[in-house]
Design a protein around this motif. Structure first.
Motif, PDB file in Angstrom:
ATOM      1  N   ALA A 127      -9.381   7.180  -3.872  1.00 41.98           N
ATOM      2  CA  ALA A 127      -9.626   8.135  -4.953  1.00 41.98           C
ATOM      3  C   ALA A 127      -8.729   7.882  -6.156  1.00 41.98           C
ATOM      4  CB  ALA A 127      -9.412   9.559  -4.445  1.00 41.98           C
ATOM      5  N   LEU A 128      -7.523   7.361  -5.931  1.00 38.77           N
ATOM      6  CA  LEU A 128      -6.575   7.146  -7.025  1.00 38.77           C
ATOM      7  C   LEU A 128      -6.577   5.712  -7.535  1.00 38.77           C
ATOM      8  CD1 LEU A 128      -3.519   9.208  -5.714  1.00 38.77           C
ATOM      9  CD2 LEU A 128      -5.422   9.961  -7.163  1.00 38.77           C
ATOM     10  N   GLY A 129      -7.232   4.800  -6.827  1.00 38.99           N
ATOM     11  CA  GLY A 129      -7.303   3.414  -7.259  1.00 38.99           C
ATOM     12  C   GLY A 129      -5.962   2.703  -7.195  1.00 38.99           C
ATOM     13  N   ARG A 130      -5.801   1.696  -8.042  1.00 37.21           N
ATOM     14  CA  ARG A 130      -4.552   0.929  -8.073  1.00 37.21           C
ATOM     15  C   ARG A 130      -3.437   1.679  -8.793  1.00 37.21           C
ATOM     16  NH1 ARG A 130      -6.500  -5.385  -8.988  1.00 37.21           N
ATOM     17  NH2 ARG A 130      -8.441  -5.214  -7.786  1.00 37.21           N
ATOM     18  N   GLN A 131      -3.817   2.730  -9.511  1.00 34.75           N
ATOM     19  CA  GLN A 131      -2.854   3.585 -10.222  1.00 34.75           C
ATOM     20  C   GLN A 131      -2.102   2.788 -11.295  1.00 34.75           C
ATOM     21  OE1 GLN A 131      -0.659   5.949  -7.156  1.00 34.75           O
ATOM     22  NE2 GLN A 131      -2.211   5.096  -5.772  1.00 34.75           N
ATOM     23  N   TYR A 137      -8.152  -2.494  -0.699  1.00 37.27           N
ATOM     24  CA  TYR A 137      -7.977  -1.152  -0.135  1.00 37.27           C
ATOM     25  C   TYR A 137      -7.769  -0.119  -1.236  1.00 37.27           C
ATOM     26  CZ  TYR A 137      -7.731  -2.673   4.749  1.00 37.27           C
ATOM     27  OH  TYR A 137      -8.032  -3.170   6.003  1.00 37.27           O
ATOM     28  N   LEU A 138      -6.910  -0.418  -2.198  1.00 36.99           N
ATOM     29  CA  LEU A 138      -6.668   0.548  -3.265  1.00 36.99           C
ATOM     30  C   LEU A 138      -7.926   0.823  -4.073  1.00 36.99           C
ATOM     31  CD1 LEU A 138      -3.142  -0.537  -4.566  1.00 36.99           C
ATOM     32  CD2 LEU A 138      -3.714   1.458  -3.160  1.00 36.99           C
ATOM     33  N   ASP A 139      -8.757  -0.194  -4.261  1.00 34.69           N
ATOM     34  CA  ASP A 139      -9.978  -0.027  -5.058  1.00 34.69           C
ATOM     35  C   ASP A 139     -10.974   0.924  -4.413  1.00 34.69           C
ATOM     36  OD1 ASP A 139      -9.126  -1.629  -7.116  1.00 34.69           O
ATOM     37  OD2 ASP A 139     -10.259  -3.399  -6.507  1.00 34.69           O
ATOM     38  N   MET A 140     -10.851   1.180  -3.097  1.00 33.85           N
ATOM     39  CA  MET A 140     -11.785   2.105  -2.451  1.00 33.85           C
ATOM     40  C   MET A 140     -11.224   3.518  -2.371  1.00 33.85           C
ATOM     41  SD  MET A 140     -11.670   1.459   1.680  1.00 33.85           S
ATOM     42  CE  MET A 140     -12.568   2.997   1.927  1.00 33.85           C
ATOM     43  N   ASN A 198     -18.797   0.560   5.269  1.00 33.80           N
ATOM     44  CA  ASN A 198     -18.976  -0.070   6.583  1.00 33.80           C
ATOM     45  C   ASN A 198     -19.829  -1.321   6.428  1.00 33.80           C
ATOM     46  OD1 ASN A 198     -21.533   0.970   6.152  1.00 33.80           O
ATOM     47  ND2 ASN A 198     -21.622   2.158   8.029  1.00 33.80           N
ATOM     48  N   ALA A 199     -20.286  -1.842   7.570  1.00 33.00           N
ATOM     49  CA  ALA A 199     -21.107  -3.058   7.588  1.00 33.00           C
ATOM     50  C   ALA A 199     -20.415  -4.177   6.801  1.00 33.00           C
ATOM     51  CB  ALA A 199     -22.517  -2.762   7.061  1.00 33.00           C
ATOM     52  N   ARG A 200     -21.128  -4.854   5.906  1.00 35.52           N
ATOM     53  CA  ARG A 200     -20.515  -5.967   5.187  1.00 35.52           C
ATOM     54  C   ARG A 200     -19.479  -5.506   4.168  1.00 35.52           C
ATOM     55  NH1 ARG A 200     -23.990 -10.446   2.645  1.00 35.52           N
ATOM     56  NH2 ARG A 200     -21.894 -11.327   2.517  1.00 35.52           N
ATOM     57  N   GLY A 201     -19.484  -4.221   3.860  1.00 33.66           N
ATOM     58  CA  GLY A 201     -18.467  -3.709   2.953  1.00 33.66           C
ATOM     59  C   GLY A 201     -17.065  -3.877   3.504  1.00 33.66           C
ATOM     60  N   ASP A 202     -16.936  -3.846   4.834  1.00 31.95           N
ATOM     61  CA  ASP A 202     -15.627  -4.012   5.460  1.00 31.95           C
ATOM     62  C   ASP A 202     -15.084  -5.431   5.330  1.00 31.95           C
ATOM     63  OD1 ASP A 202     -14.938  -1.482   6.359  1.00 31.95           O
ATOM     64  OD2 ASP A 202     -16.077  -1.692   8.201  1.00 31.95           O
ATOM     65  N   GLU A 203     -15.964  -6.407   5.224  1.00 31.48           N
ATOM     66  CA  GLU A 203     -15.485  -7.788   5.248  1.00 31.48           C
ATOM     67  C   GLU A 203     -14.703  -8.156   3.987  1.00 31.48           C
ATOM     68  OE1 GLU A 203     -19.321 -10.328   3.523  1.00 31.48           O
ATOM     69  OE2 GLU A 203     -19.106 -10.048   5.679  1.00 31.48           O
ATOM     70  N   ALA A 204     -14.845  -7.366   2.938  1.00 32.44           N
ATOM     71  CA  ALA A 204     -14.101  -7.634   1.717  1.00 32.44           C
ATOM     72  C   ALA A 204     -12.709  -7.009   1.743  1.00 32.44           C
ATOM     73  CB  ALA A 204     -14.874  -7.104   0.509  1.00 32.44           C
ATOM     74  N   LEU A 205     -12.431  -6.176   2.746  1.00 31.46           N
ATOM     75  CA  LEU A 205     -11.153  -5.484   2.811  1.00 31.46           C
ATOM     76  C   LEU A 205     -10.071  -6.361   3.446  1.00 31.46           C
ATOM     77  CD1 LEU A 205     -12.389  -1.960   3.943  1.00 31.46           C
ATOM     78  CD2 LEU A 205     -11.826  -2.728   1.632  1.00 31.46           C
ATOM     79  N   GLY A 206      -8.840  -5.941   3.272  1.00 28.22           N
ATOM     80  CA  GLY A 206      -7.715  -6.671   3.846  1.00 28.22           C
ATOM     81  C   GLY A 206      -6.565  -6.783   2.871  1.00 28.22           C
ATOM     82  N   SER A 207      -6.874  -7.054   1.604  1.00 29.35           N
ATOM     83  CA  SER A 207      -5.814  -7.172   0.603  1.00 29.35           C
ATOM     84  C   SER A 207      -5.407  -5.789   0.103  1.00 29.35           C
ATOM     85  CB  SER A 207      -6.276  -8.026  -0.576  1.00 29.35           C
ATOM     86  OG  SER A 207      -7.205  -7.314  -1.370  1.00 29.35           O
ATOM     87  N   THR A 208      -4.216  -5.704  -0.451  1.00 31.44           N
ATOM     88  CA  THR A 208      -3.756  -4.464  -1.066  1.00 31.44           C
ATOM     89  C   THR A 208      -4.757  -3.972  -2.099  1.00 31.44           C
ATOM     90  OG1 THR A 208      -1.440  -5.069  -0.736  1.00 31.44           O
ATOM     91  CG2 THR A 208      -1.896  -3.415  -2.430  1.00 31.44           C
ATOM     92  N   TRP A 209      -5.271  -4.899  -2.924  1.00 27.29           N
ATOM     93  CA  TRP A 209      -6.164  -4.525  -4.022  1.00 27.29           C
ATOM     94  C   TRP A 209      -7.491  -3.978  -3.503  1.00 27.29           C
ATOM     95  CZ3 TRP A 209      -2.458  -4.378  -7.000  1.00 27.29           C
ATOM     96  CH2 TRP A 209      -1.523  -5.415  -7.123  1.00 27.29           C
ATOM     97  N   LEU A 242       0.837  -1.203   0.000  1.00 30.99           N
ATOM     98  CA  LEU A 242       0.000   0.000   0.000  1.00 30.99           C
ATOM     99  C   LEU A 242       0.871   1.252   0.000  1.00 30.99           C
ATOM    100  CD1 LEU A 242      -2.941  -0.638   2.526  1.00 30.99           C
ATOM    101  CD2 LEU A 242      -3.123  -0.193   0.073  1.00 30.99           C
ATOM    102  N   ASN A 243       1.894   1.245   0.827  1.00 35.38           N
ATOM    103  CA  ASN A 243       2.780   2.406   0.909  1.00 35.38           C
ATOM    104  C   ASN A 243       3.413   2.714  -0.443  1.00 35.38           C
ATOM    105  OD1 ASN A 243       4.060   1.545   4.239  1.00 35.38           O
ATOM    106  ND2 ASN A 243       2.084   2.366   3.594  1.00 35.38           N
ATOM    107  N   ALA A 244       3.705   1.667  -1.234  1.00 30.55           N
ATOM    108  CA  ALA A 244       4.306   1.860  -2.549  1.00 30.55           C
ATOM    109  C   ALA A 244       3.362   2.565  -3.515  1.00 30.55           C
ATOM    110  CB  ALA A 244       4.731   0.516  -3.138  1.00 30.55           C
TER     111      ALA A 244
END
Length: 227
Positions: A190-194, A185-188, A172-183, A105-107
């Motif tokens: 403003a700049l995306g995966r770039q 997080y980046l998909d949510m 929030n809610a069930r939307g959070d359960e899909a998070l965790g991977s680099t992809w 993510l930092n990259a």
């Protein structure tokens, strides 16, 4: 338990190919949704928020750690929450367990942090017990109320332009359960995966896919991947 039918390898592959059509449609729909997120209007953050961190009091701008984007997950770890004082909330702890290595993510010029109302001493103790390395701050003001996470967990995305901070997305809610991977997080953000394959507004930073990927312990030695 009523199980599905048992079939030959050929029939199984035919069934898989049929389902794959729908899976590809879902992937394309997910990419299209992420493209719409990159066109969401930005909400200016006018108030000055402060957090307690391992090194003392910091601002919301400080949480970016100099990067362009910030993702803040509101984790419930405080008196009155199940597990206190030995654990954070079960669901929030599962979210923490799923977070990938932050170097990726930092990259992409993005920082991920967690925030709770527990004191820093308690946060440090539980992080050590659970072997979490996510930066984790203490909320000291109305940040949680103002950003929809005072009574339930949620993830806010921010971007900065110099010293100006903007809220760009919230899930929030069930939307959070899909998070965790680099992809995810980046998909949510403003700049995306770039990456160049993404359908992004003109002028957004983009590089070739794969070209910026590195082993998580070699990013410091890698050439900058931003345009």
């Amino acid at each position: 338990m009523k199980t599905p039918p048992i079939v030959s390898p050929q029939e199984w592959e035919a069934a898989r190919q049929e389902l794959l059509v729908e899976e590809k449609e879902l992937t394309r729909a997910r990419d299209a949704l992420a493209a719409k997120r990159r066109r969401m209007p930005w909400q200016a953050v006018e108030k000055e928020y402060e957090f307690d961190g391992p090194a003392g009091r910091v601002s919301l701008l400080d949480l970016f750690e100099g990067r362009r984007q910030l993702i803040v997950y509101r984790a419930f770890f405080e008196p009155g929450v199940t597990g206190w004082p030995d654990h954070a909330c079960v669901g929030c702890s599962m979210v923490a367990d799923h977070v990938g290595h932050l170097a990726h993510l930092n990259a992409r010029d993005t920082t991920l942090v967690f925030a709770s109302r527990a004191p820093q001493a308690d946060i440090a103790r539980v992080k050590a017990r659970m072997r979490w390395t996510i930066p984790w701050y203490t909320i000291t003001d109305d940040f949680d109320t103002d950003f929809g996470v005072d009574e339930w967990h949620g993830t806010n995305a921010f971007v900065r332009d110099g010293d100006s901070v903007f809220r760009t997305y919230f899930v929030n809610a069930r939307g959070d359960e899909a998070l965790g991977s680099t992809w995810s997080y980046l998909d949510m953000t403003a700049l995306g995966r770039q990456e160049t394959w993404e359908e992004s507004p003109e002028g957004y930073p983009q590089t070739e896919p794969y070209a910026w990927w590195h082993w998580h312990d070699t990013y410091d030695d890698a050439e900058p991947a931003r345009k």
